[in-house]
Write a protein that holds these residues in place. Structure first.
Motif, PDB file in Angstrom:
ATOM      1  N   LEU A  91      56.198  -4.782  11.255  1.00  0.00           N
ATOM      2  CA  LEU A  91      55.158  -5.051  12.250  1.00  0.00           C
ATOM      3  C   LEU A  91      54.341  -3.779  12.473  1.00  0.00           C
ATOM      4  O   LEU A  91      54.895  -2.715  12.726  1.00  0.00           O
ATOM      5  CB  LEU A  91      55.816  -5.494  13.556  1.00  0.00           C
ATOM      6  N   THR A  92      53.021  -3.896  12.368  1.00  0.00           N
ATOM      7  CA  THR A  92      52.174  -2.714  12.519  1.00  0.00           C
ATOM      8  C   THR A  92      51.630  -2.555  13.930  1.00  0.00           C
ATOM      9  O   THR A  92      51.318  -1.442  14.349  1.00  0.00           O
ATOM     10  CB  THR A  92      50.993  -2.759  11.532  1.00  0.00           C
ATOM     11  N   SER A  93      51.516  -3.657  14.669  1.00  0.00           N
ATOM     12  CA  SER A  93      51.060  -3.564  16.054  1.00  0.00           C
ATOM     13  C   SER A  93      51.603  -4.757  16.839  1.00  0.00           C
ATOM     14  O   SER A  93      51.921  -5.801  16.267  1.00  0.00           O
ATOM     15  CB  SER A  93      49.540  -3.521  16.134  1.00  0.00           C
ATOM     16  N   ALA A  94      51.666  -4.581  18.143  1.00  0.00           N
ATOM     17  CA  ALA A  94      52.164  -5.640  19.017  1.00  0.00           C
ATOM     18  C   ALA A  94      51.066  -6.662  19.285  1.00  0.00           C
ATOM     19  O   ALA A  94      49.889  -6.330  19.307  1.00  0.00           O
ATOM     20  CB  ALA A  94      52.648  -5.032  20.323  1.00  0.00           C
ATOM     21  N   ARG A  95      51.495  -7.902  19.504  1.00  0.00           N
ATOM     22  CA  ARG A  95      50.551  -8.973  19.813  1.00  0.00           C
ATOM     23  C   ARG A  95      50.658  -9.405  21.271  1.00  0.00           C
ATOM     24  O   ARG A  95      50.221 -10.498  21.630  1.00  0.00           O
ATOM     25  CB  ARG A  95      50.800 -10.164  18.887  1.00  0.00           C
ATOM     26  N   SER A  96      51.219  -8.539  22.097  1.00  0.00           N
ATOM     27  CA  SER A  96      51.357  -8.841  23.515  1.00  0.00           C
ATOM     28  C   SER A  96      51.200  -7.556  24.316  1.00  0.00           C
ATOM     29  O   SER A  96      51.409  -6.455  23.809  1.00  0.00           O
ATOM     30  CB  SER A  96      52.721  -9.480  23.797  1.00  0.00           C
ATOM     31  N   ALA A  97      50.816  -7.730  25.569  1.00  0.00           N
ATOM     32  CA  ALA A  97      50.692  -6.592  26.478  1.00  0.00           C
ATOM     33  C   ALA A  97      52.075  -6.041  26.799  1.00  0.00           C
ATOM     34  O   ALA A  97      53.093  -6.710  26.590  1.00  0.00           O
ATOM     35  CB  ALA A  97      49.981  -7.030  27.754  1.00  0.00           C
ATOM     36  N   ARG A  98      52.102  -4.827  27.296  1.00  0.00           N
ATOM     37  CA  ARG A  98      53.344  -4.184  27.747  1.00  0.00           C
ATOM     38  C   ARG A  98      54.387  -4.109  26.628  1.00  0.00           C
ATOM     39  O   ARG A  98      55.584  -4.202  26.877  1.00  0.00           O
ATOM     40  CB  ARG A  98      53.916  -4.914  28.956  1.00  0.00           C
ATOM     41  N   THR A  99      53.927  -3.970  25.392  1.00  0.00           N
ATOM     42  CA  THR A  99      54.816  -4.005  24.228  1.00  0.00           C
ATOM     43  C   THR A  99      54.569  -2.800  23.338  1.00  0.00           C
ATOM     44  O   THR A  99      53.435  -2.440  23.079  1.00  0.00           O
ATOM     45  CB  THR A  99      54.571  -5.296  23.413  1.00  0.00           C
ATOM     46  N   ARG A 100      55.666  -2.214  22.873  1.00  0.00           N
ATOM     47  CA  ARG A 100      55.550  -1.149  21.872  1.00  0.00           C
ATOM     48  C   ARG A 100      56.463  -1.474  20.703  1.00  0.00           C
ATOM     49  O   ARG A 100      57.459  -2.182  20.853  1.00  0.00           O
ATOM     50  CB  ARG A 100      55.838   0.219  22.462  1.00  0.00           C
ATOM     51  N   VAL A 101      56.109  -0.947  19.542  1.00  0.00           N
ATOM     52  CA  VAL A 101      56.863  -1.185  18.319  1.00  0.00           C
ATOM     53  C   VAL A 101      57.586   0.099  17.935  1.00  0.00           C
ATOM     54  O   VAL A 101      56.988   1.171  17.920  1.00  0.00           O
ATOM     55  CB  VAL A 101      55.925  -1.637  17.168  1.00  0.00           C
TER      56      VAL A 101
END
Length: 186
Positions: A91-101
């Motif tokens: 996963l290169t980026s999150a698709r939701s707020a308040r989320t980190r990878v």
């Protein structure tokens, strides 16, 4: 110090998905869903593997309104209000707020998060949870056992894991689902 809670909806034979990856048999009815919502109110951060995150990100944009069941709107609000950490190498980026990878699961980093947090953590995804179980990070296990045997698939608990547990709650629902709550004995 916050607790790390591992919750799963499983078949009677211990699977979270069958051999084809299907888990629709575990979909909660309104009674179970409302109970789950109440259990999740103290969760401040969700720790997910990528596959579970791909399923749960639905709640970021889940329809809300008078036409939708109240338990779904309630859960969507709870989910959106919590922080999310997704462990993924793809996963290169999150698709939701308040989320980190995060690329890798670092047990020491999670332990430090638990030590400094005021609200509990929830961990989900069989592979990710296995890392937390083996690192001794899981404090509580909550099972929702569906009245079905699927015969194979994705197991909830990893092999070669020994934990002593203390039963602290149990509940049977009208639809046949059974909730069991355990504290991990240290």
């Amino acid at each position: 110090m916050a607790k790390l809670i591992c919750t799963a909806m499983t078949s009677l034979d211990g699977y979270i998905a069958d051999a084809k990856g299907d888990f629709t048999w575990a979909a909660p009815d309104a009674e179970v869903h409302a109970f789950v919502n109440d259990q999740e109110r103290d969760i401040g951060t969700y720790l997910y593997g990528r596959r579970l995150y791909d399923t749960m990100v639905f709640w970021e944009t889940a329809p809300a309104g008078p036409a939708e069941p109240a338990v779904m709107a309630d859960y969507a609000e709870l989910w959106r209000a919590a922080d999310k950490i997704v462990y993924s190498t793809t996963l290169t980026s999150a698709r939701s707020a308040r989320t980190r990878v995060e690329r890798t699961f670092d047990a020491d980093a999670v332990r430090a998060l638990k030590d400094s947090a005021e609200r509990d953590f929830s961990i989900g995804g069989a592979e990710l949870a296995a890392h937390a179980f083996r690192a001794g990070l899981v404090d509580e296990v909550r099972l929702f056992i569906s009245p079905v045997i699927v015969g194979g698939g994705t197991r909830f608990l990893p092999d070669e894991l020994r934990l002593d547990l203390r039963t602290v709650d149990e509940r049977r629902f009208d639809g046949g689902c059974v909730h069991l709550r355990y504290l991990v004995s240290r």
